[in-house]
Design a protein around this motif. Structure first.
Motif, PDB file in Angstrom:
ATOM      1  N   ALA A 126      34.934  31.647  36.068  1.00 50.96           N
ATOM      2  CA  ALA A 126      36.178  31.160  36.681  1.00 50.96           C
ATOM      3  C   ALA A 126      36.047  29.698  37.086  1.00 50.96           C
ATOM      4  N   GLN A 127      34.895  29.360  37.647  1.00 49.02           N
ATOM      5  CA  GLN A 127      34.674  27.964  38.039  1.00 49.02           C
ATOM      6  C   GLN A 127      34.665  27.048  36.817  1.00 49.02           C
ATOM      7  N   LYS A 128      33.969  27.480  35.765  1.00 52.76           N
ATOM      8  CA  LYS A 128      33.845  26.645  34.559  1.00 52.76           C
ATOM      9  C   LYS A 128      35.191  26.378  33.902  1.00 52.76           C
ATOM     10  N   ILE A 129      36.076  27.390  33.900  1.00 50.12           N
ATOM     11  CA  ILE A 129      37.338  27.233  33.157  1.00 50.12           C
ATOM     12  C   ILE A 129      38.469  26.652  34.004  1.00 50.12           C
ATOM     13  N   GLY A 130      38.135  26.274  35.253  1.00 53.60           N
ATOM     14  CA  GLY A 130      39.125  25.554  36.058  1.00 53.60           C
ATOM     15  C   GLY A 130      40.088  26.430  36.826  1.00 53.60           C
ATOM     16  N   ALA A 131      39.658  27.655  37.161  1.00 56.13           N
ATOM     17  CA  ALA A 131      40.529  28.532  37.962  1.00 56.13           C
ATOM     18  C   ALA A 131      40.650  27.994  39.379  1.00 56.13           C
ATOM     19  N   ASP A 132      41.794  28.217  39.992  1.00 52.69           N
ATOM     20  CA  ASP A 132      41.986  27.900  41.410  1.00 52.69           C
ATOM     21  C   ASP A 132      41.734  29.148  42.252  1.00 52.69           C
ATOM     22  N   TYR A 133      42.108  30.314  41.686  1.00 50.07           N
ATOM     23  CA  TYR A 133      41.992  31.595  42.379  1.00 50.07           C
ATOM     24  C   TYR A 133      41.289  32.610  41.490  1.00 50.07           C
ATOM     25  N   ILE A 134      40.599  33.541  42.151  1.00 45.07           N
ATOM     26  CA  ILE A 134      40.117  34.734  41.446  1.00 45.07           C
ATOM     27  C   ILE A 134      40.638  35.958  42.199  1.00 45.07           C
ATOM     28  N   LEU A 135      40.725  37.069  41.473  1.00 42.50           N
ATOM     29  CA  LEU A 135      41.178  38.330  42.060  1.00 42.50           C
ATOM     30  C   LEU A 135      39.977  39.212  42.396  1.00 42.50           C
ATOM     31  N   LEU A 136      39.968  39.744  43.610  1.00 42.87           N
ATOM     32  CA  LEU A 136      39.037  40.814  43.960  1.00 42.87           C
ATOM     33  C   LEU A 136      39.871  42.021  44.371  1.00 42.87           C
ATOM     34  N   ILE A 137      39.360  43.224  44.084  1.00 40.93           N
ATOM     35  CA  ILE A 137      40.106  44.450  44.375  1.00 40.93           C
ATOM     36  C   ILE A 137      39.371  45.220  45.478  1.00 40.93           C
ATOM     37  N   GLN A 138      40.028  45.345  46.619  1.00 35.06           N
ATOM     38  CA  GLN A 138      39.403  45.954  47.794  1.00 35.06           C
ATOM     39  C   GLN A 138      38.862  47.357  47.493  1.00 35.06           C
ATOM     40  N   SER A 139      39.614  48.155  46.733  1.00 40.08           N
ATOM     41  CA  SER A 139      39.204  49.549  46.507  1.00 40.08           C
ATOM     42  C   SER A 139      37.888  49.655  45.739  1.00 40.08           C
ATOM     43  N   LEU A 140      37.557  48.652  44.918  1.00 41.03           N
ATOM     44  CA  LEU A 140      36.279  48.689  44.195  1.00 41.03           C
ATOM     45  C   LEU A 140      35.113  48.630  45.175  1.00 41.03           C
ATOM     46  N   PHE A 141      35.312  47.870  46.263  1.00 42.32           N
ATOM     47  CA  PHE A 141      34.276  47.772  47.293  1.00 42.32           C
ATOM     48  C   PHE A 141      34.303  49.014  48.185  1.00 42.32           C
ATOM     49  N   ASP A 142      35.504  49.469  48.543  1.00 41.51           N
ATOM     50  CA  ASP A 142      35.628  50.627  49.434  1.00 41.51           C
ATOM     51  C   ASP A 142      35.074  51.901  48.786  1.00 41.51           C
ATOM     52  N   HIS A 143      35.166  51.986  47.444  1.00 37.02           N
ATOM     53  CA  HIS A 143      34.643  53.172  46.745  1.00 37.02           C
ATOM     54  C   HIS A 143      33.181  52.985  46.304  1.00 37.02           C
ATOM     55  N   ASN A 158      32.042  29.134  47.658  1.00 33.92           N
ATOM     56  CA  ASN A 158      31.021  28.112  47.368  1.00 33.92           C
ATOM     57  C   ASN A 158      31.212  27.482  45.994  1.00 33.92           C
ATOM     58  N   LYS A 159      31.904  28.209  45.109  1.00 34.35           N
ATOM     59  CA  LYS A 159      32.205  27.672  43.772  1.00 34.35           C
ATOM     60  C   LYS A 159      33.544  26.916  43.779  1.00 34.35           C
ATOM     61  N   GLY A 160      34.139  26.775  44.952  1.00 37.27           N
ATOM     62  CA  GLY A 160      35.405  26.031  45.053  1.00 37.27           C
ATOM     63  C   GLY A 160      36.630  26.849  44.689  1.00 37.27           C
ATOM     64  N   LEU A 161      36.488  28.178  44.725  1.00 38.57           N
ATOM     65  CA  LEU A 161      37.601  29.062  44.352  1.00 38.57           C
ATOM     66  C   LEU A 161      38.226  29.695  45.585  1.00 38.57           C
ATOM     67  N   LYS A 162      39.528  29.926  45.528  1.00 34.35           N
ATOM     68  CA  LYS A 162      40.192  30.693  46.574  1.00 34.35           C
ATOM     69  C   LYS A 162      40.261  32.159  46.111  1.00 34.35           C
ATOM     70  N   ILE A 163      40.361  33.054  47.093  1.00 34.11           N
ATOM     71  CA  ILE A 163      40.280  34.482  46.799  1.00 34.11           C
ATOM     72  C   ILE A 163      41.604  35.174  47.078  1.00 34.11           C
ATOM     73  N   LEU A 164      42.124  35.863  46.051  1.00 35.52           N
ATOM     74  CA  LEU A 164      43.234  36.798  46.218  1.00 35.52           C
ATOM     75  C   LEU A 164      42.606  38.186  46.277  1.00 35.52           C
ATOM     76  N   LEU A 165      42.764  38.853  47.427  1.00 29.07           N
ATOM     77  CA  LEU A 165      42.177  40.178  47.613  1.00 29.07           C
ATOM     78  C   LEU A 165      43.297  41.208  47.575  1.00 29.07           C
ATOM     79  N   GLU A 166      43.181  42.144  46.625  1.00 21.15           N
ATOM     80  CA  GLU A 166      44.268  43.094  46.371  1.00 21.15           C
ATOM     81  C   GLU A 166      44.015  44.435  47.064  1.00 21.15           C
ATOM     82  N   VAL A 167      45.084  44.962  47.688  1.00 17.28           N
ATOM     83  CA  VAL A 167      45.006  46.260  48.369  1.00 17.28           C
ATOM     84  C   VAL A 167      46.169  47.142  47.922  1.00 17.28           C
TER      85      VAL A 167
END
Length: 260
Positions: A126-143, A158-167
């Motif tokens: 994501a950092q290499k290709i110039g993303a501003d945001y990445i998606l993380l899915i809360q349920s993957l961690f909760d399960h 730390n890679k300069g990305l903002k996080i969209l956390l999905e619930v």
């Protein structure tokens, strides 16, 4: 059942990692957007849209014949979309990091790398290709499919990305609020059944005292949907399939943007 669907999504990503999908090489570091999506959400007098370029999905199968993602991106922006979500997952979604790179080179709006993130190699990509945001899915961690959500978020930051956390549930929402995610997305789609219910956003945001910006995702088809979700407390809206199915993407996006 959730476990089965989540496991399928996780296995999907692990296959893509094994197949080298995220070992991307770009000649020069791709620039991020000069625009701030969170700031736009605060200042935009119209509906703030994050529109999604995706050619297929597990629930719908093939959505649109694969075509030039740059043309689609420009049509969405011409309609007033403030940011773009681009699928990079090849299996089930017909996405590709290559599509992301093509769009990143062509436009300056904030871009979300939309994928099922299970490994830090995807965050590196994501950092290499110039993303501003990445998606993380809360349920993957909760399960327990992935460990250490705080470590994942910190790594992304730390890679300069903002996080969209999905619930999708109230419990996941409460867990997400304990993290340092920049934006919380409420997915109106139930991964158990793949069914959509816009009331999900309303149920989750009931009695919520706003401390974090909220994005409502999935199932949005018209202005009435956007107006309803805004009343529920959503600050922005992720719209994908209904736009991708449209014969006139620019006009479709424009109508949604002008919902208020």
């Amino acid at each position: 059942m959730t476990e089965n669907i989540l496991k399928k999504l996780v296995n999907n990503s692990q296959s893509a990692i094994k197949d080298g999908v995220y070992e991307v090489e770009v000649n020069i570091n791709m620039n991020k957007s000069s625009q701030d999506f969170l700031q736009m959400m605060k200042s935009n007098i119209h509906a703030t849209l994050l529109t999604e370029i995706k050619f297929a999905s597990p629930s719908l199968g093939k959505i649109k014949k694969i075509s030039d993602p740059v043309t689609i991106a420009k049509q969405m922006i011409a309609g007033g979309s403030k940011a773009l979500s681009i699928l990079t997952q090849p299996y089930l979604f017909n996405g590709s990091p290559e599509y992301f790179i093509q769009v990143r080179r062509a436009v300056d709006v904030p871009l979300l790398m939309k994928d099922v993130m299970v490994d830090r190699i995807q965050i590196d990509a994501a950092q290499k290709i110039g993303a501003d945001y990445i998606l993380l899915i809360q349920s993957l961690f909760d399960h327990g499919f992935i460990k250490d959500i705080d470590g994942f978020i910190e790594y992304g930051h730390n890679k300069g990305l903002k996080i969209l956390l999905e619930v999708h549930t109230k419990e996941e929402f409460q867990n997400a609020l304990k993290t340092k995610a920049d934006l919380i997305g409420i997915n109106n789609r139930n991964l158990d059944t793949l069914e959509i219910d816009l009331k999900t956003t309303e149920i989750i945001l009931k009695d919520y005292k706003k401390t974090r910006p909220i994005l409502s995702e999935s199932g949005i088809e018209n202005s009435k949907d956007i107006q309803y979700l805004k009343r529920c407390g959503a600050d922005a809206f992720l719209v994908g399939s209904s736009i991708m199915k449209s014969d006139n993407i620019t006009e479709y996006v424009k109508k949604l943007v002008d919902s208020y």
